[in-house]
Write a protein that holds these residues in place. Structure first.
Motif, PDB file in Angstrom:
ATOM      1  N   ALA A 119       0.839  -1.200   0.000  1.00 21.29           N
ATOM      2  CA  ALA A 119       0.000   0.000   0.000  1.00 21.29           C
ATOM      3  C   ALA A 119       0.874   1.249   0.000  1.00 21.29           C
ATOM      4  O   ALA A 119       1.927   1.287   0.631  1.00 21.29           O
ATOM      5  CB  ALA A 119      -0.903   0.015   1.226  1.00 21.29           C
ATOM      6  N   THR A 120       0.434   2.245  -0.730  1.00 16.63           N
ATOM      7  CA  THR A 120       1.088   3.550  -0.689  1.00 16.63           C
ATOM      8  C   THR A 120       0.463   4.337   0.450  1.00 16.63           C
ATOM      9  O   THR A 120      -0.756   4.296   0.639  1.00 16.63           O
ATOM     10  CB  THR A 120       0.889   4.297  -2.025  1.00 16.63           C
ATOM     11  OG1 THR A 120       1.484   3.518  -3.070  1.00 16.63           O
ATOM     12  CG2 THR A 120       1.517   5.666  -1.996  1.00 16.63           C
ATOM     13  N   ALA A 121       1.307   5.025   1.202  1.00 17.84           N
ATOM     14  CA  ALA A 121       0.817   5.785   2.351  1.00 17.84           C
ATOM     15  C   ALA A 121      -0.243   6.787   1.916  1.00 17.84           C
ATOM     16  O   ALA A 121      -0.118   7.436   0.885  1.00 17.84           O
ATOM     17  CB  ALA A 121       1.976   6.508   3.019  1.00 17.84           C
ATOM     18  N   ASP A 122      -1.292   6.877   2.717  1.00 23.85           N
ATOM     19  CA  ASP A 122      -2.358   7.839   2.447  1.00 23.85           C
ATOM     20  C   ASP A 122      -2.952   8.308   3.768  1.00 23.85           C
ATOM     21  O   ASP A 122      -2.359   8.102   4.829  1.00 23.85           O
ATOM     22  CB  ASP A 122      -3.413   7.251   1.506  1.00 23.85           C
ATOM     23  CG  ASP A 122      -4.100   6.017   2.058  1.00 23.85           C
ATOM     24  OD1 ASP A 122      -4.006   5.759   3.272  1.00 23.85           O
ATOM     25  OD2 ASP A 122      -4.749   5.298   1.275  1.00 23.85           O
ATOM     26  N   LEU A 123      -4.120   8.913   3.690  1.00 24.54           N
ATOM     27  CA  LEU A 123      -4.748   9.489   4.873  1.00 24.54           C
ATOM     28  C   LEU A 123      -4.990   8.450   5.967  1.00 24.54           C
ATOM     29  O   LEU A 123      -4.875   8.757   7.149  1.00 24.54           O
ATOM     30  CB  LEU A 123      -6.073  10.174   4.480  1.00 24.54           C
ATOM     31  CG  LEU A 123      -6.790  10.927   5.586  1.00 24.54           C
ATOM     32  CD1 LEU A 123      -5.903  12.027   6.163  1.00 24.54           C
ATOM     33  CD2 LEU A 123      -8.088  11.511   5.074  1.00 24.54           C
ATOM     34  N   GLU A 127       6.560   8.491   1.251  1.00 27.81           N
ATOM     35  CA  GLU A 127       6.697   9.950   1.207  1.00 27.81           C
ATOM     36  C   GLU A 127       5.373  10.670   1.482  1.00 27.81           C
ATOM     37  O   GLU A 127       5.343  11.654   2.236  1.00 27.81           O
ATOM     38  CB  GLU A 127       7.274  10.395  -0.134  1.00 27.81           C
ATOM     39  CG  GLU A 127       7.548  11.882  -0.176  1.00 27.81           C
ATOM     40  CD  GLU A 127       8.180  12.305  -1.495  1.00 27.81           C
ATOM     41  OE1 GLU A 127       8.110  13.503  -1.788  1.00 27.81           O
ATOM     42  OE2 GLU A 127       8.706  11.450  -2.224  1.00 27.81           O
ATOM     43  N   PRO A 128       4.251  10.205   0.911  1.00 30.67           N
ATOM     44  CA  PRO A 128       2.982  10.892   1.219  1.00 30.67           C
ATOM     45  C   PRO A 128       2.646  10.881   2.709  1.00 30.67           C
ATOM     46  O   PRO A 128       2.017  11.819   3.204  1.00 30.67           O
ATOM     47  CB  PRO A 128       1.940  10.100   0.422  1.00 30.67           C
ATOM     48  CG  PRO A 128       2.703   9.425  -0.662  1.00 30.67           C
ATOM     49  CD  PRO A 128       4.069   9.154  -0.094  1.00 30.67           C
ATOM     50  N   LEU A 129       3.084   9.859   3.426  1.00 26.98           N
ATOM     51  CA  LEU A 129       2.818   9.792   4.859  1.00 26.98           C
ATOM     52  C   LEU A 129       3.479  10.965   5.573  1.00 26.98           C
ATOM     53  O   LEU A 129       2.855  11.637   6.395  1.00 26.98           O
ATOM     54  CB  LEU A 129       3.323   8.469   5.447  1.00 26.98           C
ATOM     55  CG  LEU A 129       3.218   8.345   6.968  1.00 26.98           C
ATOM     56  CD1 LEU A 129       1.760   8.320   7.397  1.00 26.98           C
ATOM     57  CD2 LEU A 129       3.937   7.100   7.442  1.00 26.98           C
ATOM     58  N   MET A 130       4.721  11.230   5.229  1.00 25.27           N
ATOM     59  CA  MET A 130       5.428  12.315   5.898  1.00 25.27           C
ATOM     60  C   MET A 130       4.827  13.671   5.534  1.00 25.27           C
ATOM     61  O   MET A 130       4.802  14.574   6.362  1.00 25.27           O
ATOM     62  CB  MET A 130       6.924  12.257   5.576  1.00 25.27           C
ATOM     63  CG  MET A 130       7.583  10.946   6.016  1.00 25.27           C
ATOM     64  SD  MET A 130       7.113  10.362   7.664  1.00 25.27           S
ATOM     65  CE  MET A 130       7.871  11.575   8.703  1.00 25.27           C
ATOM     66  N   ASP A 131       4.327  13.796   4.302  1.00 22.19           N
ATOM     67  CA  ASP A 131       3.633  15.032   3.923  1.00 22.19           C
ATOM     68  C   ASP A 131       2.380  15.231   4.773  1.00 22.19           C
ATOM     69  O   ASP A 131       2.101  16.329   5.248  1.00 22.19           O
ATOM     70  CB  ASP A 131       3.254  15.014   2.440  1.00 22.19           C
ATOM     71  CG  ASP A 131       4.467  15.064   1.522  1.00 22.19           C
ATOM     72  OD1 ASP A 131       5.553  15.481   1.983  1.00 22.19           O
ATOM     73  OD2 ASP A 131       4.329  14.667   0.349  1.00 22.19           O
TER      74      ASP A 131
END
Length: 184
Positions: free
Chosen positions: A62-66, A149-153
């Protein structure tokens, strides 16, 4: 694992309150101190379950998300405010159901209230720092910066909460509420 992680987050939140209520009822209503201790000590296990689910989901591709950011925020809150929440609920329950003393209240105003609000804000800032640490731990455990990376954003976006919460101590400092003198 798409929406399973959301279900686990919800289950952990519900589980927190169920374990807390059963633990306090065991202690104050049923007189089962050992059971109460076991139930209340089990509360942090929910955090372990949630962390494992988030890692499992992301290691599974899974790609990091909300959802993952929500898991990180929940874990940070639990780590920083969990014990305080347990103490608050214990004091309320003890007072309501076991003739305990009334729980302490925050100061009504003046500089005492401003100090109270600054301390609370510092705990919120600590929770934000803990969220970053958990986020970095997830990045490290997953080992795929492109997907994490999206998680850290998203974790960085939690700074808005810290900034909004800053309004309370600043307002109590600049415009302290007058405290009524106690009647004798």
């Amino acid at each position: 694992m798409n929406n399973v992680l959301v279900a686990i987050i919800i289950a952990c939140e519900v589980g927190f309150w169920v374990l807390l209520a059963l633990g306090l009822a065991s202690r104050y209503l049923w007189g089962l101190r050992r059971l109460s201790n076991v139930l209340l000590i089990s509360v942090p296990l929910l955090d372990v379950i949630l962390l494992a689910a988030a890692v499992f989901d992301m290691r599974g591709g899974a790609t990091a998300d909300l959802r993952h950011a929500l898991a990180v925020a929940y874990l940070a809150y639990s780590v920083v405010f969990g014990h305080r929440t347990l103490r608050w609920a214990d004091a309320k329950f003890h007072h309501r159901f076991a003739d305990g003393p009334p729980p302490p209240r925050p100061p009504a105003g003046g500089m005492a209230r401003a100090r109270y609000e600054w301390v609370l804000w510092l705990w919120i800032a600590v929770a934000y720092g803990v969220a970053w640490m958990i986020g970095f731990a997830l990045v490290w455990l997953v080992g795929d910066p492109a997907r994490t990376e999206p998680l850290m954003d998203l974790v960085g976006g939690l700074s808005k909460i810290v900034l909004i919460a800053l309004l309370w101590p600043v307002s109590y400092t600049l415009w302290p509420k007058k405290v009524e003198p106690a009647e004798s």
